[in-house]
Design an enzyme around this catalytic site. Structure first.
Site, mmCIF file in Angstrom:
data_model
loop_
_atom_site.group_PDB
_atom_site.id
_atom_site.type_symbol
_atom_site.label_atom_id
_atom_site.label_comp_id
_atom_site.label_asym_id
_atom_site.label_seq_id
_atom_site.Cartn_x
_atom_site.Cartn_y
_atom_site.Cartn_z
ATOM 1 N N SER A 6 -8.055 29.830 -18.261
ATOM 2 C CA SER A 6 -8.015 28.847 -17.170
ATOM 3 C C SER A 6 -8.210 27.415 -17.654
ATOM 4 O O SER A 6 -8.959 27.164 -18.596
ATOM 5 C CB SER A 6 -9.132 29.203 -16.187
ATOM 6 O OG SER A 6 -9.407 28.133 -15.331
ATOM 7 N N GLU B 18 -9.990 25.482 -16.219
ATOM 8 C CA GLU B 18 -11.410 25.177 -16.014
ATOM 9 C C GLU B 18 -12.171 25.154 -17.345
ATOM 10 O O GLU B 18 -13.270 24.615 -17.427
ATOM 11 C CB GLU B 18 -12.046 26.205 -15.070
ATOM 12 C CG GLU B 18 -11.639 26.052 -13.622
ATOM 13 C CD GLU B 18 -12.160 24.775 -12.962
ATOM 14 O OE1 GLU B 18 -13.334 24.420 -13.171
ATOM 15 O OE2 GLU B 18 -11.373 24.123 -12.248
ATOM 16 N N TYR C 42 -18.323 29.884 -14.278
ATOM 17 C CA TYR C 42 -16.973 30.446 -14.356
ATOM 18 C C TYR C 42 -16.254 29.927 -15.602
ATOM 19 O O TYR C 42 -15.687 30.698 -16.384
ATOM 20 C CB TYR C 42 -16.186 30.067 -13.093
ATOM 21 C CG TYR C 42 -14.704 30.376 -13.156
ATOM 22 C CD1 TYR C 42 -14.223 31.657 -12.902
ATOM 23 C CD2 TYR C 42 -13.777 29.373 -13.466
ATOM 24 C CE1 TYR C 42 -12.857 31.935 -12.957
ATOM 25 C CE2 TYR C 42 -12.415 29.642 -13.525
ATOM 26 C CZ TYR C 42 -11.965 30.925 -13.267
ATOM 27 O OH TYR C 42 -10.614 31.187 -13.339
HETATM 28 P P1 NDP Z 1 -7.948 36.426 -7.163
HETATM 29 O O1 NDP Z 1 -9.361 36.070 -6.872
HETATM 30 O O2 NDP Z 1 -6.922 36.308 -6.085
HETATM 31 O O3 NDP Z 1 -7.911 37.948 -7.691
HETATM 32 C C1 NDP Z 1 -8.914 38.456 -8.502
HETATM 33 C C2 NDP Z 1 -8.697 39.954 -8.661
HETATM 34 O O4 NDP Z 1 -9.718 40.474 -9.535
HETATM 35 C C3 NDP Z 1 -8.773 40.768 -7.376
HETATM 36 O O5 NDP Z 1 -7.776 41.753 -7.418
HETATM 37 C C4 NDP Z 1 -10.149 41.407 -7.463
HETATM 38 O O6 NDP Z 1 -10.251 42.622 -6.785
HETATM 39 C C5 NDP Z 1 -10.233 41.669 -8.951
HETATM 40 N N1 NDP Z 1 -11.591 41.882 -9.462
HETATM 41 C C6 NDP Z 1 -12.651 41.054 -9.359
HETATM 42 N N2 NDP Z 1 -13.714 41.580 -10.005
HETATM 43 C C7 NDP Z 1 -13.302 42.758 -10.513
HETATM 44 C C8 NDP Z 1 -13.944 43.763 -11.271
HETATM 45 N N3 NDP Z 1 -15.218 43.665 -11.638
HETATM 46 N N4 NDP Z 1 -13.217 44.852 -11.644
HETATM 47 C C9 NDP Z 1 -11.927 44.975 -11.274
HETATM 48 N N5 NDP Z 1 -11.266 44.064 -10.542
HETATM 49 C C10 NDP Z 1 -11.953 42.964 -10.163
HETATM 50 O O7 NDP Z 1 -7.500 35.573 -8.456
HETATM 51 P P2 NDP Z 1 -6.046 35.004 -8.855
HETATM 52 O O8 NDP Z 1 -5.029 36.035 -8.597
HETATM 53 O O9 NDP Z 1 -5.895 33.643 -8.284
HETATM 54 O O10 NDP Z 1 -6.232 34.787 -10.425
HETATM 55 C C11 NDP Z 1 -5.928 35.816 -11.361
HETATM 56 C C12 NDP Z 1 -6.646 35.533 -12.671
HETATM 57 O O11 NDP Z 1 -6.244 34.274 -13.182
HETATM 58 C C13 NDP Z 1 -8.171 35.452 -12.553
HETATM 59 O O12 NDP Z 1 -8.722 35.953 -13.744
HETATM 60 C C14 NDP Z 1 -8.441 33.964 -12.432
HETATM 61 O O13 NDP Z 1 -9.743 33.637 -12.864
HETATM 62 C C15 NDP Z 1 -7.376 33.436 -13.381
HETATM 63 N N6 NDP Z 1 -6.924 32.087 -13.132
HETATM 64 C C16 NDP Z 1 -6.481 31.734 -11.888
HETATM 65 C C17 NDP Z 1 -6.024 30.474 -11.645
HETATM 66 C C18 NDP Z 1 -5.511 30.077 -10.306
HETATM 67 O O14 NDP Z 1 -5.329 28.873 -10.086
HETATM 68 N N7 NDP Z 1 -5.208 31.016 -9.418
HETATM 69 C C19 NDP Z 1 -6.016 29.445 -12.724
HETATM 70 C C20 NDP Z 1 -6.410 29.962 -14.019
HETATM 71 C C21 NDP Z 1 -6.858 31.219 -14.201
HETATM 72 P P3 NDP Z 1 -10.730 42.725 -5.230
HETATM 73 O O15 NDP Z 1 -9.496 42.530 -4.404
HETATM 74 O O16 NDP Z 1 -11.304 44.080 -5.171
HETATM 75 O O17 NDP Z 1 -11.737 41.622 -5.002
HETATM 76 P P1 GDP Z 2 -11.083 25.082 -8.926
HETATM 77 O O1 GDP Z 2 -10.340 23.978 -9.601
HETATM 78 O O2 GDP Z 2 -10.844 26.422 -9.558
HETATM 79 O O3 GDP Z 2 -12.531 24.805 -8.743
HETATM 80 O O4 GDP Z 2 -10.368 25.225 -7.501
HETATM 81 P P2 GDP Z 2 -10.870 24.897 -5.998
HETATM 82 O O5 GDP Z 2 -9.662 24.996 -5.148
HETATM 83 O O6 GDP Z 2 -12.032 25.743 -5.613
HETATM 84 O O7 GDP Z 2 -11.376 23.384 -6.075
HETATM 85 C C1 GDP Z 2 -10.544 22.331 -6.491
HETATM 86 C C2 GDP Z 2 -11.258 21.008 -6.317
HETATM 87 O O8 GDP Z 2 -11.427 20.725 -4.928
HETATM 88 C C3 GDP Z 2 -12.677 20.937 -6.929
HETATM 89 O O9 GDP Z 2 -12.812 19.732 -7.620
HETATM 90 C C4 GDP Z 2 -13.591 20.952 -5.719
HETATM 91 O O10 GDP Z 2 -14.838 20.264 -5.909
HETATM 92 C C5 GDP Z 2 -12.725 20.196 -4.713
HETATM 93 N N1 GDP Z 2 -13.139 20.427 -3.320
HETATM 94 C C6 GDP Z 2 -13.460 19.486 -2.415
HETATM 95 N N2 GDP Z 2 -13.819 20.046 -1.267
HETATM 96 C C7 GDP Z 2 -13.720 21.378 -1.433
HETATM 97 C C8 GDP Z 2 -13.974 22.493 -0.564
HETATM 98 O O11 GDP Z 2 -14.363 22.353 0.586
HETATM 99 N N3 GDP Z 2 -13.763 23.743 -1.097
HETATM 100 C C9 GDP Z 2 -13.313 23.916 -2.386
HETATM 101 N N4 GDP Z 2 -13.100 25.157 -2.838
HETATM 102 N N5 GDP Z 2 -13.099 22.884 -3.219
HETATM 103 C C10 GDP Z 2 -13.296 21.632 -2.741
#
Ligand code: NDP
Ligand code: GDP
Length: 320
Positions: free
Chosen positions: A124, A126, A148
């Site tokens: 990520s 992040e 995270y």
């Molecule tokens: P989501 O939160 O939508 O999905 C996370 C998934 O992980 C869900 O299917 C959840 O299952 C599963 N999960 C969580 N904990 C466990 C566990 N202990 N064992 C098995 N499964 C688990 O995330 P995204 O689809 O947005 O992201 C996918 C990946 O990419 C993640 O690793 C995220 O950190 C990473 N990522 C995402 C970004 C983004 O902008 N979306 C950017 C960079 C990286 P359940 O439905 O049961 O909760």
């Molecule tokens: P992140 O980049 O994975 O932390 O994605 P988020 O969508 O959770 O947050 C993106 C940015 O939006 C961060 O800088 C947050 O501090 C900012 N932000 C401002 N207000 C909010 C809020 O109400 N909820 C979330 N989730 N983020 C917020």
């Protein structure tokens, strides 16, 4: 021969788009799913009959070994994680266990059971946190700003380490924020598009937010899963930044979403310290030149199109 893929995090945003992509390419898709009292299937309802689910959890090593044995995959995509930055301060240990150590658990399962399988780790932006250079690329040093981000740095380096130690085909995709109508509602994009739709329909009065000055490089999840697949189709494994190369403030996001439904966001948005984070990532902006040149990856959906697509989808969901 039909290719087989094991996807962890199949029920999440990216898992659902990746599963669609792999099915469209003729893969047999296995999805690792954890047991929940009520099944979480919203994102994959439309393809659930085409996926073979295997029960398991990133925290349970035996279940991962079983998942690799049962699926006997050509490719493994590790998308599962505690993925919300905000929650990672409240549950730092769980975040470390799933988002960090969980990567070692799945890598070990692959190494012991099917070491020739190709492995993708969901790293990520992040990890760049308090950025030391702009734009951020593959060589930019990490400076995570949340439990995270710290856990993702561990997951990233253990993936690199398994590649170097055991000669595994293991890649890490450093993906910048990517969104879609399937994004969880706690993330800022979906929180805003859902609220704009609710306020427009008279279902909500105000929107409470944190820091509106933060800048992110937001892309469309459907475009980003294509990059994951491309990373596993190369001659040699490597790590790639995936981004749009554009950055926007949270305020711009709010303005576009509310503007799309004909509202002035200033009449509805209230700043609430509850949503301000203990440590902020102020600016993310990615340079994905390497992915464009080596993978031939390209972006299809721009920022404004993404936000309006999400508002439209939320309006439709609420009206049904
Ligand atoms: P989501 O939160 O939508 O999905 C996370 C998934 O992980 C869900 O299917 C959840 O299952 C599963 N999960 C969580 N904990 C466990 C566990 N202990 N064992 C098995 N499964 C688990 O995330 P995204 O689809 O947005 O992201 C996918 C990946 O990419 C993640 O690793 C995220 O950190 C990473 N990522 C995402 C970004 C983004 O902008 N979306 C950017 C960079 C990286 P359940 O439905 O049961 O909760
Ligand atoms: P992140 O980049 O994975 O932390 O994605 P988020 O969508 O959770 O947050 C993106 C940015 O939006 C961060 O800088 C947050 O501090 C900012 N932000 C401002 N207000 C909010 C809020 O109400 N909820 C979330 N989730 N983020 C917020």
């Amino acid at each position: 021969m039909t290719k087989k893929a094991l996807v962890t995090g199949i029920t999440g945003q990216d898992g659902s788009y990746l599963a669609e992509l792999l099915l469209s390419k003729g893969y047999k898709v296995f999805g690792l799913r954890r047991r929940t009292s009520v099944p979480i299937m919203e994102n994959i309802e439309h393809i659930k009959n085409e996926i073979e689910f295997i029960e398991g959890d990133l925290l349970d090593q035996g279940s991962l070994i079983n998942a690799v044995k049962v699926s006997n995959p050509d490719e493994v995509y590790n998308l599962a994680a505690q993925s919300f930055v905000g929650t990672s301060w409240g549950q730092p240990v769980l975040t470390g266990q799933s988002t960090g150590i969980g990567v070692t658990n799945i890598l070990e399962a692959v190494r012991l059971t099917k070491p020739e399988a190709r492995f993708y780790q969901a790293s990520s932006s992040e990890m760049f946190g308090k950025v030391v250079e702009t734009p951020q690329k593959e060589t930019t040093p990490f400076y995570p700003r949340s439990p995270y981000g710290v856990a993702k740095v561990y997951g990233h380096w253990i993936t690199v380490n398994y590649r170097e130690s055991f000669d595994m085909y293991a890649c890490s995709g450093i993906l910048f924020n990517h969104e879609s109508p399937r994004r969880g509602v706690e993330f800022v994009t979906r929180k805003v598009t859902d609220a704009a739709a609710r306020i427009k329909l008279g279902l909500q009065k105000e929107l409470r937010m944190g820091n509106l000055d933060a800048k992110r490089d937001w892309g469309f999840a459907g475009d980003y899963v294509k990059a994951m697949w491309l990373m596993l189709q190369q001659e040699t494994p490597d790590d790639y930044v995936i981004s749009t190369g554009e950055t926007h403030t949270v305020e711009e996001l709010v303005e576009i979403a509310f503007g799309h439904v004909g509202l002035n966001w200033r009449d509805y948005v209230v700043i609430d310290p509850k949503f301000v984070r203990p440590a902020e990532v102020d600016l993310l902006l990615g340079d994905c030149t390497k992915a464009k040149e080596k993978l031939g990856w390209k972006l299809e959906v721009g920022f404004e199109q993404l936000v309006t697509m999400m508002v439209e989808s939320d309006l439709k969901k609420l009206q049904n």
